[in-house]
Design a protein around this motif. Structure first.
Motif, PDB file in Angstrom:
ATOM      1  N   CYS A 188       0.841  -1.193   0.000  1.00 59.56           N
ATOM      2  CA  CYS A 188       0.000   0.000   0.000  1.00 59.56           C
ATOM      3  C   CYS A 188       0.879   1.247   0.000  1.00 59.56           C
ATOM      4  N   GLY A 189       0.632   2.157  -0.928  1.00 60.63           N
ATOM      5  CA  GLY A 189       1.422   3.375  -1.043  1.00 60.63           C
ATOM      6  C   GLY A 189       1.308   4.283   0.161  1.00 60.63           C
ATOM      7  N   TYR A 190       0.107   4.382   0.743  1.00 61.09           N
ATOM      8  CA  TYR A 190      -0.072   5.219   1.932  1.00 61.09           C
ATOM      9  C   TYR A 190       0.766   4.678   3.087  1.00 61.09           C
ATOM     10  N   ARG A 191       0.706   3.377   3.263  1.00 60.76           N
ATOM     11  CA  ARG A 191       1.445   2.731   4.346  1.00 60.76           C
ATOM     12  C   ARG A 191       2.942   2.977   4.195  1.00 60.76           C
ATOM     13  N   ALA A 192       3.445   2.911   2.959  1.00 58.64           N
ATOM     14  CA  ALA A 192       4.872   3.130   2.709  1.00 58.64           C
ATOM     15  C   ALA A 192       5.275   4.556   3.070  1.00 58.64           C
ATOM     16  N   ARG A 193       4.408   5.529   2.760  1.00 56.10           N
ATOM     17  CA  ARG A 193       4.701   6.922   3.100  1.00 56.10           C
ATOM     18  C   ARG A 193       4.779   7.116   4.617  1.00 56.10           C
ATOM     19  N   LEU A 194       3.842   6.525   5.329  1.00 54.07           N
ATOM     20  CA  LEU A 194       3.826   6.660   6.784  1.00 54.07           C
ATOM     21  C   LEU A 194       5.045   5.977   7.403  1.00 54.07           C
ATOM     22  N   ALA A 195       5.434   4.834   6.857  1.00 52.65           N
ATOM     23  CA  ALA A 195       6.618   4.132   7.346  1.00 52.65           C
ATOM     24  C   ALA A 195       7.868   4.996   7.172  1.00 52.65           C
ATOM     25  N   LYS A 196       7.920   5.729   6.062  1.00 45.67           N
ATOM     26  CA  LYS A 196       9.064   6.628   5.808  1.00 45.67           C
ATOM     27  C   LYS A 196       9.092   7.748   6.852  1.00 45.67           C
ATOM     28  N   TRP A 197       7.941   8.267   7.205  1.00 44.89           N
ATOM     29  CA  TRP A 197       7.874   9.324   8.214  1.00 44.89           C
ATOM     30  C   TRP A 197       8.374   8.804   9.563  1.00 44.89           C
ATOM     31  N   TYR A 198       7.929   7.625   9.965  1.00 45.32           N
ATOM     32  CA  TYR A 198       8.382   7.033  11.224  1.00 45.32           C
ATOM     33  C   TYR A 198       9.896   6.834  11.213  1.00 45.32           C
ATOM     34  N   LYS A 199      10.403   6.342  10.112  1.00 46.89           N
ATOM     35  CA  LYS A 199      11.844   6.101  10.004  1.00 46.89           C
ATOM     36  C   LYS A 199      12.622   7.392  10.159  1.00 46.89           C
ATOM     37  N   ASP A 200      12.132   8.456   9.507  1.00 47.79           N
ATOM     38  CA  ASP A 200      12.816   9.747   9.596  1.00 47.79           C
ATOM     39  C   ASP A 200      12.731  10.352  10.989  1.00 47.79           C
ATOM     40  N   GLN A 201      11.746   9.918  11.771  1.00 42.56           N
ATOM     41  CA  GLN A 201      11.637  10.369  13.164  1.00 42.56           C
ATOM     42  C   GLN A 201      12.430   9.475  14.119  1.00 42.56           C
ATOM     43  N   ASN A 202      13.128   8.481  13.525  1.00 37.49           N
ATOM     44  CA  ASN A 202      13.870   7.487  14.327  1.00 37.49           C
ATOM     45  C   ASN A 202      12.947   6.749  15.292  1.00 37.49           C
ATOM     46  N   LYS A 203      11.753   6.460  14.806  1.00 43.16           N
ATOM     47  CA  LYS A 203      10.756   5.754  15.604  1.00 43.16           C
ATOM     48  C   LYS A 203      10.327   4.473  14.898  1.00 43.16           C
ATOM     49  N   VAL A 204       9.862   3.517  15.669  1.00 44.87           N
ATOM     50  CA  VAL A 204       9.320   2.272  15.132  1.00 44.87           C
ATOM     51  C   VAL A 204       7.906   2.100  15.679  1.00 44.87           C
ATOM     52  N   PRO A 205       6.915   1.895  14.817  1.00 48.06           N
ATOM     53  CA  PRO A 205       5.537   1.706  15.308  1.00 48.06           C
ATOM     54  C   PRO A 205       5.470   0.560  16.311  1.00 48.06           C
ATOM     55  N   GLN A 206       4.758   0.791  17.401  1.00 44.90           N
ATOM     56  CA  GLN A 206       4.638  -0.240  18.430  1.00 44.90           C
ATOM     57  C   GLN A 206       3.756  -1.393  17.965  1.00 44.90           C
TER      58      GLN A 206
END
Length: 292
Positions: A188-206
């Motif tokens: 999913c393209g939306y999911r990939a964009r959100l994953a990129k945002w988390y990565k750039d924040q040095n965060k991992v979704p719980q």
């Protein structure tokens, strides 16, 4: 060997059971079984492994599937090439992502104008739809713009803005970092964009929870189950009612294009050409999401 035998073989391979294939093709199960046995006799090898949960391809079956897809694709291509340029007709198989809201506007406009076309629609995530177009399973698809595959041609449709969505009690992005993410499956393209945002924040979704429909995702967000990343135009009605809160991310994450893709080397039939013309003519009226 008949083309119909290959069609049945492909359907059984895709569905994994005789009963599901028979239902999809509107055949009796005994007919499916006999055609598969006939094909195996002609090939002089077993094409499927039979087990309690259904049927899976043998190594020889997997080899045949590759050639079968090519043969049936070329057969379908041949039929399309000889269609009349003046009057579109025949089958047109289009894919689209799950978050379609008003795609029926296009389908209705096209179907009313070209009544001899048998139009069908398949939904999925961007990555899978691209693979389906590349492998000739679809004539074209509405997807989120990703890295352009060299074998595809894309037509711009519109630009969409994505928002990070939470229930109405959470009004700052800082409150969302630890929240579960509600999304579609991988690809999913939306999911990939959100994953990129988390990565750039040095965060991992719980926690990541996958859902099959936009309606279920939005309903779950309003109940406080988690957050999601979706087109703003898909949630305006919920925001007006005070059920959700929209959080805005920088443009490199939130701005996303929807495109229509088709194979570059496939013959552009009048059926598909007129479909492209239909959505391009409605270009100025887009106010709804097509991609995820």
């Amino acid at each position: 060997m008949e083309f119909k035998d290959l069609e049945i073989f492909e359907m059984v391979a895709r569905k994994g059971t005789i009963s599901e294939a028979a239902k999809e093709l509107s055949y009796v199960q005994s007919n499916i079984t006999s055609r598969i046995k006939k094909l195996e006799a002609e090939m002089n090898t077993a094409l499927f492994n039979r087990h309690n949960r259904g049927m899976t391809l043998t190594p020889e079956g997997k080899k045949l599937l590759v050639y079968s897809e090519k043969i049936l694709s070329l057969t379908n291509e041949m039929k399309k090439v000889v269609q009349s340029k003046s009057e579109p007709a025949g089958k047109l198989e289009i894919g689209t992502v799950e978050t379609v809201i008003r795609l029926p506007v296009i389908l209705s406009s096209y179907s009313k104008k070209y009544r001899n076309v048998d139009l069908s629609l398949l939904t999925g995530v961007t990555e899978q739809l691209q693979n389906d177009v590349l492998n000739h399973r679809l004539d074209g698809a509405f997807v989120t713009e990703i890295d352009q595959h060299p074998d595809l041609v894309s037509h711009d449709v519109f630009e969409e803005e994505l928002v990070l969505l939470s229930d109405s009690t959470k009004t700052s992005i800082e409150q969302l970092i630890e929240e579960p993410i509600l999304c579609f499956s991988k690809g999913c393209g939306y999911r990939a964009r959100l994953a990129k945002w988390y990565k750039d924040q040095n965060k991992v979704p719980q926690k990541v929870m996958e859902f099959g429909t936009l309606e279920t995702i939005l309903g779950s967000v309003t109940m406080g189950l988690g957050i999601t990343f979706v087109p703003k135009s898909a949630v305006g009605h919920l925001e007006k009612r005070g059920l959700v809160h929209c959080h805005y991310l920088p443009e490199k994450y939130s701005k996303i294009n929807t495109v229509f893709i088709r194979r570059k080397d496939a013959h552009l039939t009048s059926t598909l050409e007129k479909f492209v013309e239909t959505f391009e003519q409605i270009d100025g009226e887009w106010d709804f999401p097509l991609a995820h």
